[in-house]
Motif scaffolding. Structure first.
Motif, mmCIF file in Angstrom:
data_model
loop_
_atom_site.group_PDB
_atom_site.id
_atom_site.type_symbol
_atom_site.label_atom_id
_atom_site.label_comp_id
_atom_site.label_asym_id
_atom_site.label_seq_id
_atom_site.Cartn_x
_atom_site.Cartn_y
_atom_site.Cartn_z
ATOM 1 N N TYR A 178 1.624 -15.078 23.468
ATOM 2 C CA TYR A 178 2.634 -14.194 24.025
ATOM 3 C C TYR A 178 3.877 -14.972 24.448
ATOM 4 O O TYR A 178 3.846 -16.200 24.597
ATOM 5 N N ASN A 179 4.983 -14.236 24.654
ATOM 6 C CA ASN A 179 6.220 -14.878 25.099
ATOM 7 C C ASN A 179 6.004 -15.653 26.392
ATOM 8 O O ASN A 179 6.541 -16.747 26.586
ATOM 9 N N ARG A 180 5.207 -15.055 27.315
ATOM 10 C CA ARG A 180 5.002 -15.685 28.620
ATOM 11 C C ARG A 180 4.006 -16.839 28.571
ATOM 12 O O ARG A 180 3.849 -17.561 29.560
ATOM 13 N N SER A 181 3.283 -16.995 27.457
ATOM 14 C CA SER A 181 2.293 -18.069 27.341
ATOM 15 C C SER A 181 3.004 -19.415 27.162
ATOM 16 O O SER A 181 3.872 -19.558 26.296
ATOM 17 N N LEU B 32 5.375 -16.066 14.949
ATOM 18 C CA LEU B 32 5.991 -14.777 15.290
ATOM 19 C C LEU B 32 7.358 -14.955 15.960
ATOM 20 O O LEU B 32 7.916 -13.983 16.482
ATOM 21 N N ASN B 33 7.876 -16.191 15.966
ATOM 22 C CA ASN B 33 9.175 -16.486 16.593
ATOM 23 C C ASN B 33 9.198 -16.051 18.060
ATOM 24 O O ASN B 33 10.212 -15.564 18.570
ATOM 25 N N GLN B 34 8.079 -16.228 18.743
ATOM 26 C CA GLN B 34 7.984 -15.866 20.152
ATOM 27 C C GLN B 34 8.165 -17.074 21.060
ATOM 28 O O GLN B 34 7.911 -17.009 22.256
ATOM 29 N N ASP B 35 8.602 -18.177 20.461
ATOM 30 C CA ASP B 35 8.891 -19.378 21.241
ATOM 31 C C ASP B 35 10.385 -19.511 21.516
ATOM 32 O O ASP B 35 10.851 -20.556 21.962
ATOM 33 N N SER C 128 -13.062 -18.587 31.998
ATOM 34 C CA SER C 128 -12.043 -18.969 31.026
ATOM 35 C C SER C 128 -10.756 -19.333 31.753
ATOM 36 O O SER C 128 -10.607 -19.104 32.949
ATOM 37 N N ASN C 129 -9.808 -19.896 30.998
ATOM 38 C CA ASN C 129 -8.467 -20.106 31.540
ATOM 39 C C ASN C 129 -7.739 -18.772 31.601
ATOM 40 O O ASN C 129 -7.934 -17.901 30.767
ATOM 41 N N LYS C 130 -6.866 -18.624 32.601
ATOM 42 C CA LYS C 130 -6.206 -17.340 32.834
ATOM 43 C C LYS C 130 -4.882 -17.220 32.090
ATOM 44 O O LYS C 130 -3.948 -16.581 32.573
ATOM 45 N N GLN C 131 -4.783 -17.825 30.916
ATOM 46 C CA GLN C 131 -3.587 -17.660 30.077
ATOM 47 C C GLN C 131 -3.993 -17.182 28.705
ATOM 48 O O GLN C 131 -4.865 -17.761 28.053
#
Length: 562
Positions: free
Chosen positions: A467-470, A411-414, A460-463
């Motif tokens: 997403y962009n912030r991930s 999604l080009n979110q990196d 679970s892990n909290k990420q």
């Protein structure tokens, strides 16, 4: 020269009013009633305003003191929320509740979407409840967010403090002062009123006489100069409106022969009525033509809408065909169920199920959005998970990490200034071939299980994923559970816990759902599915569905191949 009806009325009324009030002017000039009344009102208003200002100052000082307490609580509560340390927070709140005015402090946890701690002062004793008693709503309250600055200097809102305190003691003191002041002023006013009573009686009689005289003269003037022309205007306009309504096929002229404002108005109206009558006939013709065009356009829109609905129906068919048949899952796992209920025809939730020689993997995916946008995300995520499972079948944590990178890349979110910010939450399980080991990894979706009726939560892990912030290099955690056939496992999206309903129209909530699951542990999974769906519908009542709902429940028979 044109005669003005306004001028005629003003001249006659003005002469009459000037004559009357010139005669009584000397008497009114000697009367100091208005001055005394203004002084009396000023004394009362000044006294009340001074007391109001005193009350406002006392309340403001008290409120600032309360805000200082809340600010301190917010700083302390952030660490307790992050550590899920409710006992530590309770001890801290017991000290904060010592001030007499403080009545209740509620700490809300944004992560779980429910109350974390609620402290209430009951007869000078601090107690902790699950909900705020109704009688505490009368107290003054304000809210303060609980924030935490992470390692990247980003401020995260962990929760919210709702602070209740009592201002009644301050208000009661000022209220008593107001009552005493009003009584003293009333005694003084009673003395003044008695002295002015005789003078006011004379003024009242004079005012009544003047008013009667003015009304009488105004009635004669209005009847002669206004009422008759208005009736002629009304008759003419009524005839015109009947023509517009189709109740008669002609209009009547307005007959006013005077050259004042009414005569000018009649002339203008007659000209406009004639023009309007012609336009009305033309508009009727245009209306008939427009109505035909609207019917044609309505039919075209209906056809377009049907095409859109057909496309959505086909998208729903494609999404359902992507999912594994629940009968196959139940056949492999044995005692299990799958609830998949999209909010719309196409949903943003997805359940995953894959088999190999190593065992099986399955999980729940909660993508961004609903309907068609959510459906696109589920197809993208599902296809990537299927591909990644070939290389990381028995390592759920590694699969989640690779999925995070793949979604951001796809999604080009990196990159900076990305056009989208979409992703998903997910819980993924792996069970080995003989059903003795379960591995779990989660991205903001926990695994819940019961063993000997005791509730356990695998965090679970909290990420989230994609997403962009991930973070692209984020490493998720595997949790291993050695199965002995007494466990009941559950994975679910937040659609069920966020659903509003009940008597207070509150969200269903994690706590209520977990409690309900604990109550039905003796039931087979197939019966549990029916009870869960029925309980949700009963709680939802007339409310609309807020989100997609996906729930997987299963029990593993140890030693049997899965």
């Amino acid at each position: 020269m044109k005669k003005s009806i306004i001028l005629k009325t003003l001249l006659i009324l003005g002469s009459l009013i000037v004559s009357i009030f010139l005669g009584f002017g000397y008497l009114f000039s000697q009367n100091d009633n208005k001055l005394i009344s203004d002084i009396r009102k000023y004394n009362l208003d000044s006294a009340m305003k001074a007391l109001d200002n005193r009350q406002a100052e006392r309340l403001a000082i008290n409120q600032e003191q309360m805000k200082e307490i809340v600010t301190t609580i917010a700083k302390n509560a952030s660490s307790y929320l992050m550590d899920y340390d409710s006992n530590g927070l309770k001890k801290s709140l017991e000290f904060d509740m010592k001030k007499d005015a403080v009545k209740a402090i509620q700490i809300w946890d944004n992560e779980v979407g429910e109350i974390f701690v609620l402290a209430i002062k009951d007869n000078s004793k601090v107690v902790f409840n699950d909900s705020l008693p109704k009688e505490y709503e009368k107290f003054t309250k304000f809210k303060h967010s609980i924030n935490h600055t992470n390692a990247y200097d980003a401020v995260e809102e962990l929760g919210m403090i709702t602070f209740y305190y009592d201002e009644s003691s301050i208000i009661e003191k000022i209220k008593k002062l107001k009552e005493n002041t009003s009584i003293e002023i009333a005694k003084f006013n009673a003395t003044v009123d008695k002295e002015l009573e005789e003078s006011n009686t004379i003024k009242l009689l004079m005012s009544i006489g003047a008013l009667i005289a003015i009304l009488f003269v105004m009635s004669i003037l209005l009847m002669s100069f206004v009422n008759k022309p208005l009736k002629n205007l009304q008759y003419g306009l009524d005839s015109f409106f009947l023509f517009l309504q189709g109740k008669q096929d002609f209009t009547k002229r307005i007959e006013i022969s005077s050259d004042d404002e009414f005569g000018q108005m009649a002339t203008s109206l007659n000209e406009n009525i004639a023009v309007s009558a012609r336009l009305h006939e033309e508009l009727n013709s245009l209306y008939t033509e427009v109505e035909k065009k609207v019917q044609i356009r309505t039919q075209e829109l209906a056809e377009i809408n049907q095409e859109v609905q057909d496309s959505i129906e086909y998208a729903s068919t494609i999404q359902r065909s992507f999912l594994k048949d629940t009968a196959l899952i139940e056949q492999t796992l044995g005692d299990s169920f799958v609830v998949w209920q999209p909010r719309d025809k196409v949903g943003g939730d997805l359940y995953i199920y894959e088999e190999s020689d190593e065992g099986i993997i399955f999980g729940v995916v909660d993508c961004t959005g609903h309907s068609v946008p959510g459906g696109f995300m589920t197809m993208l995520a599902g296809s990537m998970i299927k591909k990644l499972s070939n290389d990381h079948f028995s390592d759920p944590a590694k699969l989640l990490g690779e999925l995070n990178i793949a979604i951001k890349t796809q999604l080009n979110q990196d990159v900076e200034n990305s056009l989208s910010d979409d992703g998903l939450d997910m819980g993924l399980c792996y069970i080995n071939k003989n059903g003795t080991l379960l591995k779990f990894a989660g991205a903001k979706m926990d695994l819940l299980y019961f063993k000997d009726k005791e509730q356990h939560i695998v965090k679970s892990n909290k990420q989230s994923i994609g997403y962009n912030r991930s973070k692209s290099d984020y490493e998720y955690t595997n949790h291993e559970i050695h199965v002995d056939s007494s466990e009941s496992f559950y994975l679910y999206s937040d659609g069920i816990t966020d659903q509003t309903g009940g008597d207070k129209n509150f969200p269903y909530g994690n706590k209520k759902f977990k409690t309900f699951l604990s109550e039905i542990q003796e039931k087979p999974m197939a019966e549990q599915e029916q009870l869960i769906v029925g309980n949700l519908l009963e709680y939802q009542k007339e409310n609309t569905r807020r989100d997609d709902i996906t729930i997987i429940g299963f029990k593993i028979k140890k030693g049997e191949e899965v």
